[in-house]
Design a protein around this motif. Structure first.
Motif, PDB file in Angstrom:
ATOM      1  N   SER A 155      23.712  16.805  27.362  1.00 36.71           N
ATOM      2  CA  SER A 155      25.011  16.137  27.556  1.00 36.71           C
ATOM      3  C   SER A 155      26.145  16.862  26.839  1.00 36.71           C
ATOM      4  O   SER A 155      27.316  16.649  27.165  1.00 36.71           O
ATOM      5  N   VAL A 156      25.816  17.732  25.863  1.00 38.67           N
ATOM      6  CA  VAL A 156      26.860  18.463  25.148  1.00 38.67           C
ATOM      7  C   VAL A 156      27.520  19.501  26.054  1.00 38.67           C
ATOM      8  O   VAL A 156      28.641  19.951  25.793  1.00 38.67           O
ATOM      9  N   LEU A 462       9.274  19.518  26.662  1.00 38.03           N
ATOM     10  CA  LEU A 462       9.058  19.074  25.281  1.00 38.03           C
ATOM     11  C   LEU A 462      10.181  18.210  24.728  1.00 38.03           C
ATOM     12  O   LEU A 462       9.964  17.441  23.782  1.00 38.03           O
ATOM     13  N   VAL A 463      11.366  18.303  25.306  1.00 42.15           N
ATOM     14  CA  VAL A 463      12.548  17.636  24.729  1.00 42.15           C
ATOM     15  C   VAL A 463      13.190  16.710  25.746  1.00 42.15           C
ATOM     16  O   VAL A 463      13.294  17.053  26.938  1.00 42.15           O
ATOM     17  N   HIS A 469      20.993  14.336  20.790  1.00 38.02           N
ATOM     18  CA  HIS A 469      22.270  14.358  20.073  1.00 38.02           C
ATOM     19  C   HIS A 469      22.905  15.736  20.217  1.00 38.02           C
ATOM     20  O   HIS A 469      22.213  16.757  20.302  1.00 38.02           O
ATOM     21  N   ASP A 470      24.228  15.776  20.238  1.00 37.20           N
ATOM     22  CA  ASP A 470      24.944  17.031  20.471  1.00 37.20           C
ATOM     23  C   ASP A 470      24.571  18.118  19.468  1.00 37.20           C
ATOM     24  O   ASP A 470      24.377  19.289  19.840  1.00 37.20           O
ATOM     25  N   LEU A 471      24.461  17.756  18.189  1.00 33.34           N
ATOM     26  CA  LEU A 471      24.136  18.741  17.160  1.00 33.34           C
ATOM     27  C   LEU A 471      22.726  19.299  17.360  1.00 33.34           C
ATOM     28  O   LEU A 471      22.498  20.516  17.248  1.00 33.34           O
ATOM     29  N   ILE A 472      21.792  18.423  17.693  1.00 36.16           N
ATOM     30  CA  ILE A 472      20.417  18.864  17.955  1.00 36.16           C
ATOM     31  C   ILE A 472      20.393  19.770  19.185  1.00 36.16           C
ATOM     32  O   ILE A 472      19.704  20.797  19.212  1.00 36.16           O
ATOM     33  N   ALA A 473      21.145  19.385  20.208  1.00 30.84           N
ATOM     34  CA  ALA A 473      21.200  20.181  21.440  1.00 30.84           C
ATOM     35  C   ALA A 473      21.705  21.596  21.157  1.00 30.84           C
ATOM     36  O   ALA A 473      21.141  22.579  21.656  1.00 30.84           O
ATOM     37  N   SER A 479      18.561  28.363  19.044  1.00 25.81           N
ATOM     38  CA  SER A 479      17.182  28.825  18.809  1.00 25.81           C
ATOM     39  C   SER A 479      16.604  29.465  20.067  1.00 25.81           C
ATOM     40  O   SER A 479      15.954  30.518  20.007  1.00 25.81           O
ATOM     41  N   TYR A 480      16.843  28.826  21.198  1.00 24.58           N
ATOM     42  CA  TYR A 480      16.358  29.331  22.488  1.00 24.58           C
ATOM     43  C   TYR A 480      16.933  30.703  22.801  1.00 24.58           C
ATOM     44  O   TYR A 480      16.217  31.634  23.196  1.00 24.58           O
TER      45      TYR A 480
END
Length: 501
Positions: A155-156, A462-463, A469-473, A479-480
């Motif tokens: 969603s980010v 996996l996700v 959450h935007d920060l996690i995204a 990382s990806y």
């Protein structure tokens, strides 16, 4: 099972029925990557002024390239998307500051009037073993595509950047067309540089060379159907995917270039695009493509993928002409400035033509790859190419000022006359390119794209991307991209090119 189905439907709905953004916002985004490349080059020039010829370690060079080139592209399409204009202005200010500092270094060594500096620059010869901004264009299109195919599931990532349903201009819509054009710029017919018609032996080699794309297309199709992974049917259809499109475009273009001269490929491209648009207008083809019914056989099930190939062939043929033009032998800076002005002029002319096409025919449609989409893709690509070339010229000017050429993937001024100096310069340049992330991606373009697709699928399994959450995204996206870049970089450091044809 019901929960799995609901999750799949939620993800499909999340990327469906979107209308895109404005032409201006897509164009604005094209300014960021050239500014990032320029920042990287200026930083390296200042570093080598302070530290001498000693290059950064491979780890530090990877972190530098990732932080200055890829990280801003990730942030600009996520948490910084609403202030993109401020990001670009900030990057421009940073570049101007770095350029002033480089000029200050020059002044401390020898002081010449700015008019003399510019005159010397215009008459300067450039090394022409390759055209660096073409490499940068191809790599950055690949990188932006890799970012977008996963980011769109979070969603980010602004919905206006995603692929549109039928009409509209999303960032990802441009990415699809630009990927096709990027491949055409360095196709075998362009690399020959004589402009002669391909022989049918050349065509046969090209037909054989597309088997990895067909294999990847089949692998993607089977994995999607077996795993029940969410699909956006109006994108390519039930069985079709982008790998099949790449393969068919490459094969058809090879045949066409065996019949027609490469010097006339842009005319052929526009004829194909106009004829296709006339067919859309004069027949029921347009309503057939837009119809949601997919029960009347293979053609009906995959109509978007099959018919949009026509538009992509037109884009490819025009791209071949662009590649043939920019790959011409030029050594003087002033000759390249003239060529860049012509690229910009071509972009402006196409932007002017795009307006009546959208008003009197129909808006841009990636789903059909109509005439408006073809014109927009080429106009936007020419703008992006021009901006990258301008950034490279500015960096070359900075190289002249600093008397340092220790920056990879950019033009180098010709300064060496004796054979020993030439050999030494080539050896240093080879080592620098061995540390460059841009060259790493360029070495294994298809592998990089394949890795991005595989990791996108794994991340979605996996996700819970939609509810993250935007920060996690953003952390997942960074990382990806780092993992994908790291694998590609390690292969480059070991001089491994994974090519199966």
């Amino acid at each position: 099972m019901d929960k799995d189905m609901s999750d799949r439907e939620l993800k499909e709905a999340f990327v469906s029925n979107l209308n895109g953004t404005s032409l201006g916002e897509v164009s604005l985004g094209c300014f960021l990557a050239p500014l990032c490349l320029l920042s990287r080059g200026l930083f390296l020039l200042i570093y080598h002024h302070c530290q001498g010829i000693l290059p950064l370690s491979s780890k530090m060079h990877l972190l530098l390239d990732f932080s200055i080139i890829i990280l801003p592209l990730v942030l600009s399409c996520t948490i910084l998307s609403d202030i993109l204009h401020l990001v670009i202005v900030s990057m421009a200010v940073v570049n101007i500051t770095l350029l002033i500092y480089v000029h200050h270094i020059k002044k401390r060594r020898i002081c010449l009037p700015i008019q003399s500096e510019i005159k010397n620059f215009l008459s300067m010869n450039l090394e022409m073993d390759r055209v660096p901004f073409v490499t940068a264009f191809r790599v950055l299109v690949n990188v932006k595509t890799a970012i977008s195919i996963l980011a769109v599931d979070f969603s980010v990532f602004p919905r206006r950047y995603a692929k549109t349903e039928t009409y509209g201009t999303g960032v990802m819509d441009f990415g699809v067309g630009a990927y096709i054009l990027a491949n055409s710029l360095v196709c075998p017919e362009v690399r020959k540089k004589e402009g002669r018609v391909s022989t049918f032996s050349d065509v046969f080699k090209q037909l054989l060379s597309v088997w990895p794309l067909i294999f990847l297309g089949m692998a993607r199709l089977i994995s999607l159907k077996v795993s029940g992974y969410h699909e956006h049917m109006s994108e390519y259809g039930v069985h079709w995917n982008f790998f099949f499109t790449l393969a068919i475009v490459r094969m058809v273009a090879s045949v066409l270039l065996a019949i027609f001269s490469i010097k006339k490929s842009w005319i052929l491209g526009f004829i194909i695009a106009v004829a296709y648009q006339m067919t859309l207008e004069a027949t029921e083809l347009k309503s057939f493509i837009q119809d949601s019914d997919r029960t009347r056989g293979f053609l009906s099930a995959n109509k978007e993928g099959l018919f949009s190939v026509i538009g992509y062939i037109a884009i490819y043929m025009i791209g071949v002409q662009i590649g043939f033009y920019v790959m011409k032998n030029r050594t003087l800076v002033k000759d390249w400035i003239r060529a860049i002005c012509n690229l910009l002029l071509g972009s402006v002319v196409l932007w002017v033509f795009l307006y009546p096409c959208q008003v009197f025919l129909e808006p841009v449609s990636r789903r059909m790859a109509n005439l408006s989409f073809c014109i927009w893709t080429v106009a936007q690509s020419l703008l992006f190419l021009s901006l990258l070339s301008i950034a490279d010229l500015i960096l070359t000017f900075a190289k002249m000022l600093s008397n340092c050429s220790l920056v990879s993937c950019s033009w180098d001024p010709v300064k060496h006359s004796n054979p020993e100096s030439v050999v030494l310069h080539k050896e240093v340049k080879r080592k620098l390119e061995g540390l460059c992330l841009i060259q790493a991606v360029n070495r294994n373009q298809l592998l990089f794209f394949m890795l991005a697709n595989i990791m996108t699928g794994l991340t979605n399994v996996l996700v819970d991307t939609v509810n993250s959450h935007d920060l996690i995204a953003v952390c997942i996206l960074i990382s990806y991209m780092f993992i994908t870049s790291f694998i590609t970089y390690v292969l480059h450091r070991k001089e491994i090119t994974l090519k199966f044809w």
